[in-house]
Write a protein that holds these residues in place. Structure first.
Motif, PDB file in Angstrom:
ATOM      1  N   TRP A   1      37.407  33.407  35.688  1.00  0.00           N
ATOM      2  CA  TRP A   1      38.502  32.916  36.447  1.00  0.00           C
ATOM      3  C   TRP A   1      39.815  32.704  35.452  1.00  0.00           C
ATOM      4  N   ARG A   2      40.980  32.551  36.025  1.00  0.00           N
ATOM      5  CA  ARG A   2      41.897  32.433  35.077  1.00  0.00           C
ATOM      6  C   ARG A   2      42.245  30.917  34.847  1.00  0.00           C
ATOM      7  N   HIS A   3      42.800  30.488  33.655  1.00  0.00           N
ATOM      8  CA  HIS A   3      43.159  29.070  33.151  1.00  0.00           C
ATOM      9  C   HIS A   3      44.362  29.259  32.232  1.00  0.00           C
ATOM     10  N   ASP A   4      45.137  28.252  32.262  1.00  0.00           N
ATOM     11  CA  ASP A   4      46.142  28.324  31.377  1.00  0.00           C
ATOM     12  C   ASP A   4      45.838  28.462  29.977  1.00  0.00           C
TER      13      ASP A   4
ATOM     14  N   ASN B   1      46.569  30.322  35.153  1.00  0.00           N
ATOM     15  CA  ASN B   1      45.996  30.289  36.212  1.00  0.00           C
ATOM     16  C   ASN B   1      46.878  30.799  37.425  1.00  0.00           C
ATOM     17  N   SER B   2      46.885  31.294  38.546  1.00  0.00           N
ATOM     18  CA  SER B   2      47.931  31.656  39.434  1.00  0.00           C
ATOM     19  C   SER B   2      48.479  30.493  40.116  1.00  0.00           C
TER      20      SER B   2
ATOM     21  N   ASP C   1      41.004  33.981  40.490  1.00  0.00           N
ATOM     22  CA  ASP C   1      41.100  32.518  40.462  1.00  0.00           C
ATOM     23  C   ASP C   1      40.390  31.798  41.416  1.00  0.00           C
TER      24      ASP C   1
ATOM     25  N   GLN D   1      40.373  28.954  42.161  1.00  0.00           N
ATOM     26  CA  GLN D   1      40.059  27.467  41.610  1.00  0.00           C
ATOM     27  C   GLN D   1      40.747  26.240  42.454  1.00  0.00           C
TER      28      GLN D   1
ATOM     29  N   LYS E   1      41.847  22.835  42.116  1.00  0.00           N
ATOM     30  CA  LYS E   1      42.071  21.940  40.951  1.00  0.00           C
ATOM     31  C   LYS E   1      41.756  20.347  41.420  1.00  0.00           C
TER      32      LYS E   1
ATOM     33  N   TYR F   1      45.152  31.734  44.648  1.00  0.00           N
ATOM     34  CA  TYR F   1      44.518  33.040  44.410  1.00  0.00           C
ATOM     35  C   TYR F   1      45.230  34.163  44.399  1.00  0.00           C
TER      36      TYR F   1
END
Length: 821
Positions: free
Chosen positions: A84-87, A276-277, A785, A787, A789, A806
């Motif tokens: 998954w994407r993260h900053d 992340n998105s 994503d 995700q 939070k 997402y």
């Protein structure tokens, strides 16, 4: 200047070095499983008896799949793996273990761990478009610290590059991928003479990326990013875009001489947008109005990125002492890396502060101190040796030692005043740093500069550490029904205590084609170099993350063409991650995870195929004392407010636990994958297709009940806690309706399906053309994503329930032309 990296050279190199690549491709499963390898062990054992679960991705599979990068390969072939994407970049999840940084796995290249140890874990290799120089990738699913060093909590990604003598002549390729507008060119050359063999490879990959349609949910509404006038007006970050038009670059040189010596040099550079998105593009601050009251902003643009460069140079000697039954391998190496990361947006500051930060920098530059989060280098000198002594055909022992001298310091060629490190960006060179005085980040331990309200660590040009590692293993075959593998490793950093990683594996060969294995082990991870340094300055013991693992594995051959691997695993994790209560990386929770895997592979003359399924379940979850939440699960959650205060107004309690989650965040309980390679006309043509399904995001769906409970909790305490100044009334019904819309209409946390296909044709001697399509189903299925939070009531200012987002990958097409002569 040097940085530490811990790894013995335990790559799964074939002990029969006379085998050619074509021989390996044509071997049956029975022959392949009887080859002796050293993946996940140091004494050597057959593939059939490996004391672990491992996926090997060959050069042929890499070529046929035309994968975008290593993340794509892991998504295709590795059971249970996702990302998954993260900053801070893409984060890999494996067997229920993930984090806000990629530091639960080790990335190993030719036996050298290339993780960034200071802060972020894996920052290189994962997103490189070019993989032509890779011979194979071995992914260990489960702990691996006992052989690869501290940090292998979730697993190991072991890359073996192509080496001297594996290519004769020239090979070049050119690729274009639509949607991403990626252009990649590569060139390789190999030669083989009497006592010298060589292999050289170089590539350049330029990518414009694409701006995705991101679906976003917060505590008020749901909608797409980039819609003018909406709460989500700012567009999403461009996905997989080169930052500042800096293309990816790669170079590899491998020379083997005098039979026993191998020299390797490898350079890897990548600068890409991250985030992340949920994190949007932002407007840079251009200046202020004449009266200094109004801020003037530019247009929306990508402001969050990371840039990394890595150089590895090594000289290795392998020597067999035939009369002593001893194999000895020694190596000296240099590993250097340079890293920079910027925040998603420039801080909205007053004119004086902005002008102070911009004295030496262009106001729009990304290395302006207002934008800079990390800017440093890690460099290391490594010396190690490994010996394997054969007592008899059934008994072997192995031993090794490693020493690393480490330096964390100023970025390559940078001004010392731009140096910046730390979870809170508070490790700088000194009071003349460009960052000094700009940010008031809390220091979890001590003040260091004497300035009230501003805590920094001054380190000058950096600091050095030393690392020692010792490892031993006994491979004892008492009978074919009872083989015992005893392994142990000890590691110590200058700023840590000794950590031990033991393992015992019982291996029983029921028949020549059926083997069962019981593995019991503990793996450890020493804290980041930043946290080690800060703890040392504060005279505190550093944190160690540990995982205790039990796994039962069955490996069986079904005739000569089929292989079945099944495993049942249990992990007890003492997890370290980002702590909101401490504003630092720290121990956050204890959790128990269990699951099973089934992996079936078929290998015929003109067909290679596989199907696997993984199920993972959270059994137990407990926050550490003082922690209020984590990114791992909603099973426990304590909002900061409503809180209790004493008569003097001092905070004495951070609220009541309202957690009701039952599973892991960001990890699907079920993952199903399959692939097929079909060859035609004596392998002149090949068709490849793959399908990966991620389903059952039960931990993410827990957020619905948690958010409703949270609103009810606020309602109960709203009028009794008059110290609160919440924006908006608590409204459980609104939250329930919002999540119903998210799940039912927008399919948040729904099944993600990735389906891709490629076709390869040999046009004429030495030339081939490959055409591919990525995400065949289009924009409704392949989600990135998803995700959820963490949510909280902030300190007396606002109510923020939850944020999730997402986007779906676009359907893209690729064409690749390769020519060898």
């Amino acid at each position: 200047m040097f940085v530490f990296t811990l790894s013995f050279n335990v790559s799964a190199q074939n002990t029969n070095e006379d085998l050619e690549l074509d021989d390996l491709f044509n071997m049956s499963f029975e022959d392949l499983m009887n080859l002796e390898v050293r993946v996940g062990n140091i004494s050597g054992t057959s593939n059939m008896k490996l004391p672990l679960s491992v996926t090997t991705i060959t050069a042929e599979q890499i070529e046929l799949s035309n994968a975008q990068n290593i993340l794509h390969l892991i998504q295709i072939y590795v059971p249970g793996a996702s990302y998954w994407r993260h900053d801070e970049g893409p984060m890999i999840g494996l067997r229920g273990i993930t984090s806000d940084r990629n530091n639960k796995l080790l990335m190993v290249v030719n036996g050298i761990v290339v993780n960034q140890r200071a802060h972020n874990g894996i920052v290189t290799e994962l997103e490189n478009w070019d993989m032509e120089d890779i011979e194979k990738i071995e992914v260990i699913r489960g702990p691996g610290s006992v052989t690869y060093g501290p940090g292998a909590i979730a697993g190991v990604i072991n890359i073996v590059t192509k080496s001297a003598g594996e290519l004769k002549g020239f090979k070049a390729s050119a690729q274009y991928v639509t949607e991403y507008n990626n252009k990649t060119v590569t060139a390789s050359y190999g030669f083989k003479k009497d006592k010298v063999k060589g292999y050289f490879h170089a590539s350049v990959a330029k990518t414009e990326g694409f701006t995705p349609d991101v679906m976003v949910m917060n505590n008020d509404t749901i909608g797409y990013r980039g819609v003018a006038g909406s709460p989500f007006e700012a567009p999403a970050h461009t996905y997989m875009k080169d930052f500042n038009d800096e293309p990816q670059m790669k170079f590899l040189a491998s020379l083997n001489f005098l039979d026993d010596f191998t020299f390797t040099a490898r350079y890897n550079k990548a600068a890409t947008t991250v985030g992340n998105s949920y994190v949007p593009q932002s407007k840079p601050i251009l200046g202020f109005s004449s009266d200094g009251k109004d801020t003037i902003f530019g247009n929306y643009e990508d402001r969050s990125y990371q840039s990394s460069q890595q150089l590895m140079v090594s000289l290795k000697n392998n020597h067999k002492f035939e009369g002593l039954n001893l194999d000895l391998e020694s190596e000296v190496a240099f590993l250097g890396s340079d890293y920079m990361r910027t925040r998603a947006s420039a801080l909205d500051v007053n004119q004086e502060r902005f002008n102070t930060a911009s004295i030496h920098f262009d106001a729009n530059s990304f290395d302006n101190p207002l934008n800079l989060l990390q800017n440093f280098s890690e460099n290391s000198i490594i010396a190690k040796t490994m010996g394997v002594y054969k007592l008899s055909d059934a008994h072997k022992i192995a031993f090794g030692a490693e020493y690393i001298h480490t330096n964390y310091g100023i970025g390559w060629g940078d001004d010392a005043r731009t140096f910046r490190m730390g979870d809170n960006q508070n490790i700088i060179n000194g009071s003349d740093s460009y960052s000094f005085g700009l940010d008031k980040y809390p220091n979890p331990f001590i003040k260091t500069d004497g300035t009230e309200g501003i805590d920094y660590f001054f380190v000058g040009d950096g600091w050095s550490t030393n690392d020692i590692g010792v490892v031993a293993e006994a491979n004892l075959g008492f009978s074919k029904y009872f083989n015992v593998l005893l392994s142990g490793r000890l590691d110590k950093n200058s700023y840590s205590n000794w950590v031990a990683s033991p393992r015992i594996a019982f291996i029983s060969e029921l028949t020549s084609n059926n083997v069962v294995k019981l593995v019991l082990q503990q793996s450890n991870k020493i804290s980041t170099a930043e946290q080690l340094y800060i703890a040392n300055r504060a005279n505190k013991d550093s944190d160690v993350e540990s995982i205790t693992n039990a796994e039962f594995i069955y490996t069986g051959l079904i005739g000569e063409s089929s292989l079945l691997n099944t495993s049942i695993f249990y992990n007890k994790q003492d997890a370290i991650g980002w702590s909101w209560s401490q504003s630092a990386t720290a121990p956050v929770a204890d959790l128990d995870i269990a699951g099973f895997e089934v992996d079936y592979q078929l290998k015929l003359n003109d067909i290679n195929a596989g199907i696997n399924h993984t199920y993972t379940k959270l059994l137990k979850y407990k926050l550490k004392e003082g922690e209020i939440n984590s990114t791992l699960s909603y099973a426990e959650y304590t909002p900061r407010y409503p809180a209790k205060k004493n008569e003097q107004g001092e905070l004495i309690s951070t609220g009541t636990n309202i957690g009701s989650g039952k599973d892991l965040i960001g990890i699907s309980n079920n993952v199903t994958k399959l692939y097929l390679d079909k060859f035609f006309t004596n392998r002149k043509y090949a068709f490849h297709t793959e399908l990966a399904l991620f389903w059952g995001f039960e931990g993410n769906k827990d957020v619905k009940e948690i958010a409703v409970d949270f609103e009810q909790f606020k309602t109960i305490n709203y009028y009794t806690q008059n110290n609160l100044n919440l924006i908006g009334d608590p409204n459980p019904e609104k939250q329930e309706a919002l999540y119903k819309e998210a799940f039912d209409e927008h399919n948040f946390f729904g099944t993600s399906i990735f389906w891709n296909a490629t076709f390869t044709a040999k046009l004429f001697k030495g030339a081939s053309l490959q055409l591919g399509v990525h995400n065949i189903l289009g924009n409704d299925y392949a989600r990135i994503d998803e995700q959820a939070k963490s949510f909280d009531i902030q300190w007396s200012t606002s109510s923020h329930i939850n944020a999730a987002s997402y986007f779906t990958e676009p359907r893209s097409y690729s064409a690749k032309l390769t020519y060898q002569f």
